[in-house]
Design an enzyme around this catalytic site. Structure first.
Site, PDB file in Angstrom:
ATOM      1  N   GLU A  71       0.811  -1.231   0.000  1.00 41.10           N
ATOM      2  CA  GLU A  71       0.000   0.000   0.000  1.00 41.10           C
ATOM      3  C   GLU A  71       0.842   1.277   0.000  1.00 41.10           C
ATOM      4  O   GLU A  71       0.566   2.216   0.740  1.00 41.10           O
ATOM      5  CB  GLU A  71      -0.994  -0.049   1.173  1.00 41.10           C
ATOM      6  CG  GLU A  71      -1.943  -1.232   1.018  1.00 41.10           C
ATOM      7  CD  GLU A  71      -2.889  -1.470   2.197  1.00 41.10           C
ATOM      8  OE1 GLU A  71      -2.814  -0.739   3.195  1.00 41.10           O
ATOM      9  OE2 GLU A  71      -3.702  -2.403   2.097  1.00 41.10           O
ATOM     10  N   GLU A  73      -6.383  -9.590  -3.568  1.00 36.93           N
ATOM     11  CA  GLU A  73      -7.162  -9.798  -2.337  1.00 36.93           C
ATOM     12  C   GLU A  73      -8.653  -9.645  -2.604  1.00 36.93           C
ATOM     13  O   GLU A  73      -9.383  -9.082  -1.778  1.00 36.93           O
ATOM     14  CB  GLU A  73      -6.741  -8.772  -1.259  1.00 36.93           C
ATOM     15  CG  GLU A  73      -5.250  -8.702  -1.013  1.00 36.93           C
ATOM     16  CD  GLU A  73      -4.864  -7.765   0.137  1.00 36.93           C
ATOM     17  OE1 GLU A  73      -5.755  -7.196   0.792  1.00 36.93           O
ATOM     18  OE2 GLU A  73      -3.651  -7.626   0.378  1.00 36.93           O
TER      19      GLU A  73
END
Ligand SMILES: *[C@@H]1O[C@H](CO)[C@@H](O)[C@H](O)[C@H]1NC(C)=O
Ligand SMILES: *[C@@H]1O[C@H](CO)[C@@H](O)[C@H](O)[C@H]1NC(C)=O
Ligand SMILES: *[C@@H]1O[C@H](CO)[C@@H](O)[C@H](O)[C@H]1NC(C)=O
Ligand SMILES: *[C@@H]1O[C@H](CO)[C@@H](O)[C@H](O)[C@H]1NC(C)=O
Ligand SMILES: *[C@@H]1O[C@H](CO)[C@@H](O)[C@H](O)[C@H]1NC(C)=O
Ligand SMILES: *[C@@H]1O[C@H](CO)[C@@H](O)[C@H](O)[C@H]1NC(C)=O
Ligand SMILES: *[C@@H]1O[C@H](CO)[C@@H](O)[C@H](O)[C@H]1NC(C)=O
Ligand SMILES: *[C@@H]1O[C@H](CO)[C@@H](O)[C@H](O)[C@H]1NC(C)=O
Length: 580
Positions: free
Chosen positions: A349, A456
């Protein structure tokens, strides 16, 4: 048209076959996956001829375009004779040009346009003002002076209403130059047929079997049973520590998946809760379990760029101490599993966050990618970000911002030769998925030439969860640049509450049914076919490994062979010779 429809029937469940044939006989515009992330001297022509946009290339001056709020709009002509439109005297971010369109419920709209600014560089967003009030962002681009940049995005209409298309750019005073605006609607049937066409092109290959006697006479009526033993496309599922103790979870997992990511167990906060006290007991055991069951593992994550998810003790380190601790962490986890994983999420991220950049400098992420590459040179190194394809209002992690970070890593000297891969998480959470934005985002990311994985994917719990998840998974599987999908989902007994595939008794939820249906459709099913009078069978197979058994009623033995069907599969005809 009929030919395409016949081929579709091979891989779509029989019931939808008729529907698709009738849908396909009608005119359907093919989808244009092309995109560019380069800034170019002249804009390309409007995609789809502009779709429902009137005067999309400003060939008729500013006809059908108006000023939104303040500013003035004028046509201008480039040295090469291209006409475009200029918004001047802007004072507010939304001061721009606009055109009114009518959106129809459930239609999927692909938007594209080209932009330039009169000076500097800034982000431009397309904004749909829906039904006179709600402002919905549908895509972003970083535009600058001196060349043209492509914005590609879109919107799915939740209800029918008028909409105004406008553009947001922060910097007041700067002129907004626009050209080749396009808004192309697709209905769900068309969208599905684009997916089917793309799956046929990128995930399957045509194979012909020719069954003959030894003397070359063709053997009519031979039965060929084709059973997939391994699917080529990685369609996997996250896994957590419950797998070590819950036998039912083990069975559930192993019977479905060959690819996984450990959801939390390899993270720094899991392996080094207290500084200096590393404990890999759980991820070691999970990796052992995965290996014993032929499951490939993505490593997740070496570092995480979000301050909130550092081990507690890391948050208070000085920059020098942090540099040292992070180097130790990298060496520890990457060396431990080097050569045993198929991927690493290196700095998780790092488009939304910049914990390491703030403390250690702008190139912190790039340095860690080069270190990971040095420690584990044959493993794919991923960026891994949320909202890039799943939430169009989140400008921070938009495809252009993602690509900017990606380029910084790619251009860093120590990463030359590294297998850099684009990871987009795909956690969809706000009702109707904006599948148009998702596809446009994948188009833009794919234009970098790097492979993309959904790392994900999940959908928040809601009454349409199963339907939304199917749309998202099909979209990812059909996109030519996507090379793998991992879902962060699972059974209730493993603590998956959000996207649950099986209830507390391991009975499938509707979302679990969707996943099982797709596993079947994309791979593991058994095909049986009978050779025609020429001894031939034509079949289109998903890429993977197959066991083939050929029999004939008048021949006492069967013939077995193994085939691997891959992208660019060329031995179109497989000759099988049988003697009586
Ligand atoms: C979808 O679009 C096609 C092509 O324009 C049209 O023929 C078909 O009727 C539409 N289907 C639906 C369900 O609206
Ligand atoms: C800006 O606005 C002024 C006054 O409204 C006008 O005279 C001028 O032409 C505008 N500038 C441009 C570049 O359109
Ligand atoms: C659209 O706006 C009209 C007028 O303001 C309103 O009556 C209607 O409920 C709105 N529709 C939706 C779906 O919000
Ligand atoms: C080829 O072999 C098959 C089976 O033995 C036989 O039925 C057939 O007549 C043969 N064909 C020729 C052309 O010899
Ligand atoms: C390491 O973790 C395992 C599993 O949680 C635990 O059983 C073990 O006691 C830990 N070892 C140390 C030295 O803390
Ligand atoms: C990486 O792969 C190459 C080619 O397959 C191989 O020769 C090399 O030994 C591998 N290196 C490591 C560190 O595993
Ligand atoms: C970051 O790395 C690039 C090389 O990719 C270099 O040109 C630049 O100066 C570095 N920036 C900083 C702040 O060190
Ligand atoms: C085909 O592959 C299977 C493993 O999937 C193997 O057991 C079998 O021996 C192979 N058969 C042939 C004919 O190569």
């Amino acid at each position: 048209m009929m030919k395409v429809a016949t081929e579709l029937c091979i891989f779509l469940f029989n019931t939808s076959c008729l529907v698709l044939i009738s849908g396909l006989q009608l005119q359907s515009m093919p989808y244009d996956y092309s995109a560019t992330t380069e800034c170019v001297p002249e804009p390309q022509r409007a995609q789809y001829g502009g779709g429902i946009i009137v005067n999309p290339g400003f060939d008729h001056n500013i006809k059908d375009w108006t000023v939104f709020e303040h500013g003035t709009i004028k046509e201008r002509t480039s040295n090469d004779g291209n006409t475009f439109i200029v918004v001047s005297n802007r004072t507010q971010p939304l001061d721009s040009l606009s055109q009114k369109v009518q959106l129809e419920k459930e239609m999927i709209y692909i938007f594209s346009a080209w932009f330039q600014l009169s000076e500097g560089s800034d982000t431009i967003s397309v904004v749909f003002k829906i039904n006179g009030s709600e402002l919905v962002k549908g895509g972003h681009v970083i535009a600058k002076y001196g060349c043209w940049s492509l914005l590609k995005g879109g919107i799915v209409a939740k209800f029918s209403s008028p909409a105004e298309i406008l553009f947001e750019v922060k910097c007041p005073g700067v002129e907004l130059w626009t050209d080749s605006v396009s808004l192309q609607p697709f209905n769900k049937t068309q969208w599905r047929s684009h997916q089917a066409d793309s799956i046929e092109r990128v995930r399957k290959s045509k194979v012909t079997f020719q069954v003959n006697h030894l003397n070359e006479t063709s053997l009519e009526g031979a039965t060929v049973v084709i059973k997939q033993t391994k699917a080529d496309f990685p369609f996997g599922c996250g896994m957590n520590y419950h797998i070590l103790t819950n036998i039912e979870y083990q069975k559930w997992f192993v019977s479905r998946f060959k690819y996984t990511t450990f959801t939390n167990e390899m993270k720094w906060y899991s392996t080094e809760k207290i500084q200096g006290q590393e404990n890999y007991t759980i991820p070691d055991a999970m990796l052992k379990f995965a290996k014993e069951n032929g499951i490939s593992v993505r490593g997740h994550a070496i570092l995480w760029d979000d301050e909130r998810f550092q081990p507690q003790w890391v948050k208070s380190l000085s920059p020098e101490e942090l540099r040292e601790a992070a180097a130790k962490r990298m060496k520890s986890v990457v060396s431990r599993y080097s050569g045993q994983l198929i991927a690493w999420d290196v700095v998780n991220e790092n488009v939304h966050n910049r914990f390491f950049e703030d403390k250690l400098g702008e190139n912190a992420s790039a340095v860690y990618y080069s270190t990971a590459y040095y420690l584990d040179p044959n493993t794919s190194m991923f960026m891994n970000e949320f909202n890039t394809i799943e939430f169009s209002p989140d400008q921070v992690a938009s495809p252009p911002n993602y690509i900017r970070k990606l380029k910084q890593i790619q251009q860093f000297p120590g990463t030359t030769g590294m297998l850099l891969t684009i990871g987009v998480q795909g956690h969809f959470s706000r009702g109707v998925p904006n599948i148009a934005y998702m596809r446009s985002g994948l188009d833009l990311l794919g234009a970098t030439g790097l492979p993309i994985w959904l790392t994900e994917s999940s959908v928040d719990s809601n009454p349409n969860q199963a339907m939304y998840f199917e749309e998202i998974l099909r979209e990812a599987y059909s996109h030519p640049d996507v090379e793998g999908i991992i879902m962060f989902v699972g059974p209730a007994q493993a603590g998956f509450t959000n996207t649950q595939l099986a209830d507390a008794n391991f009975q499938n939820t509707p979302t679990g049914d969707v996943v099982d249906k797709l596993i079947g459709e994309w791979g593991t099913g058994t095909h049986t076919a009978i050779a025609d009078s020429r001894g031939m069978i034509d079949i289109s197979l998903h890429h993977g490994d197959y066991d083939v058994t050929v029999t004939h009623p008048l021949i006492r033995y069967s013939k077995k062979l193994n085939i691997s069907v891959r992208k660019g599969f060329s031995p179109e005809t497989i000759h099988v010779k049988m003697h009586a």
